[in-house]
Design a protein around this motif. Structure first.
Motif, PDB file in Angstrom:
ATOM      1  N   TYR A   1       0.845  -1.194   0.000  1.00 27.00           N
ATOM      2  CA  TYR A   1       0.000   0.000   0.000  1.00 27.00           C
ATOM      3  C   TYR A   1       0.879   1.243   0.000  1.00 27.00           C
ATOM      4  CZ  TYR A   1      -3.144   3.669   1.639  1.00 27.00           C
ATOM      5  OH  TYR A   1      -3.846   4.837   1.766  1.00 27.00           O
ATOM      6  N   ASP A   2       0.612   2.153  -0.951  1.00 28.64           N
ATOM      7  CA  ASP A   2       1.327   3.418  -1.044  1.00 28.64           C
ATOM      8  C   ASP A   2       0.421   4.516  -0.491  1.00 28.64           C
ATOM      9  OD1 ASP A   2       2.534   5.816  -1.771  1.00 28.64           O
ATOM     10  OD2 ASP A   2       3.280   5.031  -3.670  1.00 28.64           O
ATOM     11  N   PRO A   3       0.764   5.129   0.666  1.00 35.07           N
ATOM     12  CA  PRO A   3      -0.108   6.139   1.260  1.00 35.07           C
ATOM     13  C   PRO A   3      -0.189   7.427   0.448  1.00 35.07           C
ATOM     14  CG  PRO A   3       1.957   6.006   2.457  1.00 35.07           C
ATOM     15  CD  PRO A   3       1.956   4.873   1.485  1.00 35.07           C
ATOM     16  N   VAL A   4       0.780   7.655  -0.447  1.00 30.44           N
ATOM     17  CA  VAL A   4       0.767   8.863  -1.276  1.00 30.44           C
ATOM     18  C   VAL A   4      -0.290   8.756  -2.371  1.00 30.44           C
ATOM     19  CG1 VAL A   4       2.108  10.327  -2.832  1.00 30.44           C
ATOM     20  CG2 VAL A   4       3.189   9.356  -0.792  1.00 30.44           C
ATOM     21  N   THR A   5      -0.330   7.599  -3.043  1.00 31.96           N
ATOM     22  CA  THR A   5      -1.282   7.401  -4.138  1.00 31.96           C
ATOM     23  C   THR A   5      -2.571   6.725  -3.683  1.00 31.96           C
ATOM     24  OG1 THR A   5      -0.343   5.235  -4.707  1.00 31.96           O
ATOM     25  CG2 THR A   5       0.634   7.196  -5.760  1.00 31.96           C
ATOM     26  N   ASN A   6      -2.546   6.172  -2.473  1.00 36.43           N
ATOM     27  CA  ASN A   6      -3.685   5.431  -1.923  1.00 36.43           C
ATOM     28  C   ASN A   6      -4.009   4.198  -2.766  1.00 36.43           C
ATOM     29  OD1 ASN A   6      -5.647   5.151   0.134  1.00 36.43           O
ATOM     30  ND2 ASN A   6      -7.235   5.975  -1.206  1.00 36.43           N
ATOM     31  N   ASN A   7      -2.977   3.608  -3.378  1.00 34.70           N
ATOM     32  CA  ASN A   7      -3.153   2.435  -4.232  1.00 34.70           C
ATOM     33  C   ASN A   7      -2.441   1.219  -3.669  1.00 34.70           C
ATOM     34  OD1 ASN A   7      -4.783   3.575  -6.246  1.00 34.70           O
ATOM     35  ND2 ASN A   7      -3.007   4.387  -7.340  1.00 34.70           N
ATOM     36  N   PHE A   8      -2.946   0.046  -4.083  1.00 37.07           N
ATOM     37  CA  PHE A   8      -2.326  -1.227  -3.725  1.00 37.07           C
ATOM     38  C   PHE A   8      -1.661  -1.837  -4.957  1.00 37.07           C
ATOM     39  CE2 PHE A   8      -5.623  -0.710  -0.556  1.00 37.07           C
ATOM     40  CZ  PHE A   8      -5.026  -1.173   0.614  1.00 37.07           C
ATOM     41  N   ARG A   9      -0.517  -2.465  -4.734  1.00 39.35           N
ATOM     42  CA  ARG A   9       0.111  -3.282  -5.779  1.00 39.35           C
ATOM     43  C   ARG A   9       0.204  -4.701  -5.254  1.00 39.35           C
ATOM     44  NH1 ARG A   9       6.340  -3.284  -8.219  1.00 39.35           N
ATOM     45  NH2 ARG A   9       6.059  -5.218  -9.398  1.00 39.35           N
ATOM     46  N   HIS A  10      -0.145  -5.664  -6.111  1.00 37.40           N
ATOM     47  CA  HIS A  10      -0.140  -7.058  -5.688  1.00 37.40           C
ATOM     48  C   HIS A  10       1.064  -7.794  -6.257  1.00 37.40           C
ATOM     49  CE1 HIS A  10      -1.652 -10.861  -4.290  1.00 37.40           C
ATOM     50  NE2 HIS A  10      -1.551 -11.363  -5.498  1.00 37.40           N
ATOM     51  N   TYR A  11       1.707  -8.596  -5.395  1.00 32.67           N
ATOM     52  CA  TYR A  11       2.814  -9.471  -5.798  1.00 32.67           C
ATOM     53  C   TYR A  11       2.368 -10.907  -5.539  1.00 32.67           C
ATOM     54  CZ  TYR A  11       5.634  -5.206  -5.131  1.00 32.67           C
ATOM     55  OH  TYR A  11       6.138  -3.925  -5.177  1.00 32.67           O
ATOM     56  N   SER A  12       2.422 -11.737  -6.565  1.00 32.34           N
ATOM     57  CA  SER A  12       2.055 -13.141  -6.388  1.00 32.34           C
ATOM     58  C   SER A  12       3.250 -14.015  -6.727  1.00 32.34           C
ATOM     59  CB  SER A  12       0.862 -13.508  -7.279  1.00 32.34           C
ATOM     60  OG  SER A  12       1.160 -13.283  -8.641  1.00 32.34           O
ATOM     61  N   PHE A  13       3.231 -15.239  -6.234  1.00 33.81           N
ATOM     62  CA  PHE A  13       4.325 -16.178  -6.452  1.00 33.81           C
ATOM     63  C   PHE A  13       3.796 -17.408  -7.175  1.00 33.81           C
ATOM     64  CE2 PHE A  13       4.824 -14.197  -2.192  1.00 33.81           C
ATOM     65  CZ  PHE A  13       5.761 -13.248  -2.566  1.00 33.81           C
ATOM     66  N   PRO A  14       4.566 -18.006  -8.079  1.00 37.25           N
ATOM     67  CA  PRO A  14       4.083 -19.201  -8.787  1.00 37.25           C
ATOM     68  C   PRO A  14       3.923 -20.374  -7.828  1.00 37.25           C
ATOM     69  CG  PRO A  14       6.416 -18.789  -9.244  1.00 37.25           C
ATOM     70  CD  PRO A  14       5.913 -17.598  -8.497  1.00 37.25           C
ATOM     71  N   PRO A  15       2.701 -20.892  -7.657  1.00 33.44           N
ATOM     72  CA  PRO A  15       2.485 -21.992  -6.705  1.00 33.44           C
ATOM     73  C   PRO A  15       2.973 -23.328  -7.248  1.00 33.44           C
ATOM     74  CG  PRO A  15       0.453 -21.467  -7.831  1.00 33.44           C
ATOM     75  CD  PRO A  15       1.465 -20.454  -8.313  1.00 33.44           C
ATOM     76  N   GLN A  16       3.382 -24.205  -6.333  1.00 32.01           N
ATOM     77  CA  GLN A  16       3.688 -25.579  -6.683  1.00 32.01           C
ATOM     78  C   GLN A  16       2.389 -26.385  -6.590  1.00 32.01           C
ATOM     79  OE1 GLN A  16       6.983 -27.047  -4.367  1.00 32.01           O
ATOM     80  NE2 GLN A  16       7.928 -25.035  -4.287  1.00 32.01           N
ATOM     81  N   PRO A  17       2.330 -27.537  -7.240  1.00 34.56           N
ATOM     82  CA  PRO A  17       1.096 -28.326  -7.226  1.00 34.56           C
ATOM     83  C   PRO A  17       0.610 -28.640  -5.816  1.00 34.56           C
ATOM     84  CG  PRO A  17       2.637 -29.184  -8.846  1.00 34.56           C
ATOM     85  CD  PRO A  17       3.372 -28.138  -8.064  1.00 34.56           C
ATOM     86  N   ASN A  18      -0.634 -28.268  -5.539  1.00 31.94           N
ATOM     87  CA  ASN A  18      -1.293 -28.575  -4.278  1.00 31.94           C
ATOM     88  C   ASN A  18      -0.643 -27.941  -3.046  1.00 31.94           C
ATOM     89  OD1 ASN A  18      -3.138 -30.285  -5.663  1.00 31.94           O
ATOM     90  ND2 ASN A  18      -1.599 -31.919  -5.629  1.00 31.94           N
TER      91      ASN A  18
END
Length: 292
Positions: A170-187
């Motif tokens: 969360y950036d308090p200046v822009t009031n926006n969220f950026r999402h970071y995801s990771f490649p999941p392994q099976p199950n």
């Protein structure tokens, strides 16, 4: 020193927690005196829930206690009387949910409270009021999921949110969220983030269900460490850095690991682990193994 420990409680009616309490305890390390804080139904300034998930001591000596069903308990450590933030009290200081999993204070002195499955509440500590609630919304920029597990407020004022689906920033200046995801392994829910920590170089260390990761904010890149070379188990719960820049990594089922750091490779530094494990023969014996 403040800490939380588990205790079997045969009188507990909370079957979801298998009749175990996580008790808040204070220890004077000079004289060894110990105080355990309990719920008292006849005292509205006592701790209102004995199952404590997390604690946070701010710069003003205020202790913030996140609980399973009582929301946030706040106390001045010099007075030991608790003030409660939860869903049942007036709307100005009401949490979005009472099951609290994460607490963090930002540069402006606001308190960020992450809940188990209902998102985040932001509290203005000076005025004791809730200023915002953050939940997932498909129609606008928001957190990716309401299942919060860790919140970290960095030196630049950014708020990093560990969830069951990666990390949100969360950036308090822009009031926006950026999402970071990771490649999941099976199950395997690889994106479950339990810990975020900033080291002396400004790198972020991330503990997840299956890996230990490092993030370079300047170049926007991650590095994943092979747990077979660094840890006894791959579920990382806590990461701390000591004054010698060693990392201490607590895992689920794999004990505690101290990581000495070889930075000759730059960002992809080598970690040299020493493992501390519980021995069934004696609780005072540690098994130490070093890898080269």
């Amino acid at each position: 020193m403040w800490y939380v420990y588990e205790q079997n409680n045969p009188l507990s009616q909370n079957l979801k927690l298998n009749q175990i309490n996580n008790l808040l305890t204070q220890v004077n390390r000079t004289n060894g005196k110990q105080i355990t804080y309990r719920f008292n139904p006849f005292d509205n300034r006592s701790l209102n829930d004995e199952f404590v998930f997390n604690i946070y001591l701010d710069a003003n000596g205020i202790l913030w206690v996140g609980t399973y069903s009582g929301g946030i308990n706040k106390a001045d450590t010099r007075q030991k009387q608790f003030f409660h933030y939860n869903k049942e009290i007036d709307v100005k200081s009401s949490l979005i949910d009472n099951l609290v999993r994460a607490i963090c204070e930002d540069k402006e002195g606001n308190l960020w409270v992450g809940t188990h499955s209902k998102g985040i509440t932001k509290i203005d500590q000076k005025n004791n009021i809730v200023v915002a609630n953050y939940q997932h919304d498909d129609k606008k920029n928001s957190i990716k999921t309401n299942h919060i597990r860790k919140i970290y407020c960095d030196r630049f004022g950014q708020v990093w949110i560990g969830t069951k689906d990666g990390i949100d920033r969360y950036d308090p200046v822009t009031n926006n969220f950026r999402h970071y995801s990771f490649p999941p392994q099976p199950n395997i829910p690889a994106s479950w983030v339990y810990w975020i920590m900033e080291d002396h170089n400004g790198y972020l260390w991330i503990g997840t269900w299956v890996v230990l990761e490092k993030y370079d904010r300047k170049n926007d890149k991650f590095f994943i460490y092979d747990h077979r070379r660094t840890l006894k188990r791959n579920t990382v719960r806590v990461i701390l850095e000591d004054r010698h820049y060693n990392l201490w990594v607590a895992t689920e089922g794999g004990g505690l690991t101290r990581m000495q750091r070889d930075s000759s490779n730059g960002f992809k530094e080598k970690l040299i682990p020493t493992h501390f494990l519980h021995s069934r023969k004696t609780i005072t014996r540690f098994l130490t193994i070093e890898y080269t």
